[in-house]
Design an enzyme around this catalytic site. Sequence first.
Site, PDB file in Angstrom:
ATOM      1  N   LYS A   1       0.758   4.664  -3.583  1.00 47.57           N
ATOM      2  CA  LYS A   1       0.017   6.360  -3.348  1.00 47.57           C
ATOM      3  C   LYS A   1      -1.119   6.266  -3.982  1.00 47.57           C
ATOM      4  O   LYS A   1      -1.245   6.125  -5.184  1.00 47.57           O
ATOM      5  CB  LYS A   1       1.125   7.402  -3.514  1.00 47.57           C
TER       6      LYS A   1
ATOM      7  N   CYS B   1     -10.425   9.915   1.202  1.00 49.70           N
ATOM      8  CA  CYS B   1      -9.388  11.072   1.508  1.00 49.70           C
ATOM      9  C   CYS B   1     -10.159  11.905   2.195  1.00 49.70           C
ATOM     10  O   CYS B   1     -11.030  12.886   1.851  1.00 49.70           O
ATOM     11  CB  CYS B   1      -8.889  11.339   0.126  1.00 49.70           C
TER      12      CYS B   1
HETATM   13  C1  LIG Z   1      -5.524   9.954  -1.018  1.00 56.49           C
HETATM   14  C2  LIG Z   1      -5.388  11.039  -0.078  1.00 56.49           C
HETATM   15  C3  LIG Z   1      -5.351  10.932   1.483  1.00 56.49           C
HETATM   16  C4  LIG Z   1      -4.442  11.785   1.966  1.00 56.49           C
HETATM   17  C5  LIG Z   1      -3.591  12.908   1.320  1.00 56.49           C
HETATM   18  O1  LIG Z   1      -2.941  12.763   0.314  1.00 56.49           O
HETATM   19  O2  LIG Z   1      -3.709  14.011   2.039  1.00 56.49           O
HETATM   20  N1  LIG Z   1      -4.125  11.639   3.288  1.00 56.49           N
HETATM   21  C6  LIG Z   1      -4.619  10.631   4.138  1.00 56.49           C
HETATM   22  O3  LIG Z   1      -4.554  10.509   5.386  1.00 56.49           O
HETATM   23  N2  LIG Z   1      -5.579   9.549   3.434  1.00 56.49           N
HETATM   24  C7  LIG Z   1      -5.701   9.838   2.172  1.00 56.49           C
HETATM   25  O4  LIG Z   1      -6.625   8.931   1.526  1.00 56.49           O
END
Ligand SMILES: C=Cc1c(C(=O)O)[nH]c(=O)[nH]c1=O
Length: 309
Positions: free
Chosen positions: A44, A127
């Site tokens: 993550k 993000c």
């Molecule tokens: C790193 C945060 C990301 C997130 C998030 O943690 O909201 N959601 C995504 O679809 N892509 C991301 O790159």
Amino acid sequence: IDISTNINGIKISSCIMNASGILCCTEKELYNLMMSSSGAVVTKSCTIKPRKGNLKPRYFEWKGGSINSMGLPNLGIDFYLNFLEKKNSKKPFLLSISGLSIEENYLILRKANISSNMNAIELNLSCPNLLEKDKILGYDFSKISDFLENLFQFYKKPLGVKLPPYFEDFHFRKMAFILNKYPIYFVTCINSLPNGICIDINKESVVIHPKKGFGGIGGLSIKPFALANVRKFYTYLRKDIPIIGCGGICTGKDVFEYILCGASAVQIGTQFLKEGIPVFDRLIKELITILKNKNYSSLNSFKGKLNVF
Ligand SMILES: C=Cc1c(C(=O)O)[nH]c(=O)[nH]c1=O
């Protein structure tokens, strides 16, 4: 039939791995991925300190895929570096990072620079769910250019980037021009499509809480855009920069399409969340069946060989 792949020297037994963000945040999730048929483990995206992320509901599935505004919940860089230090698996690890600012990215990278047990960084430039005021770094070409220029002065280890979707040829050329100047290990295309909304007509409301319901769209419906991004970067990037495809992969046929567009590996997001760890064995089986029927012995038999009229 060989579906292994080599990302700039990182040998990956199967070209199919998880996408950053999906069931890859906690020790248990990372362990399960390490023991699974996923060719690599992508963590993550992390920040310098642990984060709880946005208020719930922050994830919702619909027939066309998913919408999320998780808000970058993660256990912080020290946790992931520590996990990497004590893991005893040969499986490649891509450590995803996503600082909330350029400065935070430098801080995280300086810490990562010390760790020896990760195979590469996946620098998340895309993000979509940070505060309204924050632009997606991947859309600010001059900021990215300065950032990478400074970054590669001190960061000398394997580092790839995760990009947002682009839609205009000029943007692909511009981004490829910037990336071609640096020792970029790989490029992952794409992150979720930014700022979509999904609606619940019974409640006559949006389906997620953060950002008045606006969130990143993933899954089936974004595949055409993700394939196009892979194809464009395959065309414009230096030939020694492998591309990892991501976006709406649900079947072995989808994996085949990505390799045909030029991807060297693929990442599974929404479908992995829907199906869990068994998704990797299913996709491997389906891909191998397709290669058998087409009499291909490896990915290189057809990689990038998309016919156009
Ligand atoms: C790193 C945060 C990301 C997130 C998030 O943690 O909201 N959601 C995504 O679809 N892509 C991301 O790159």
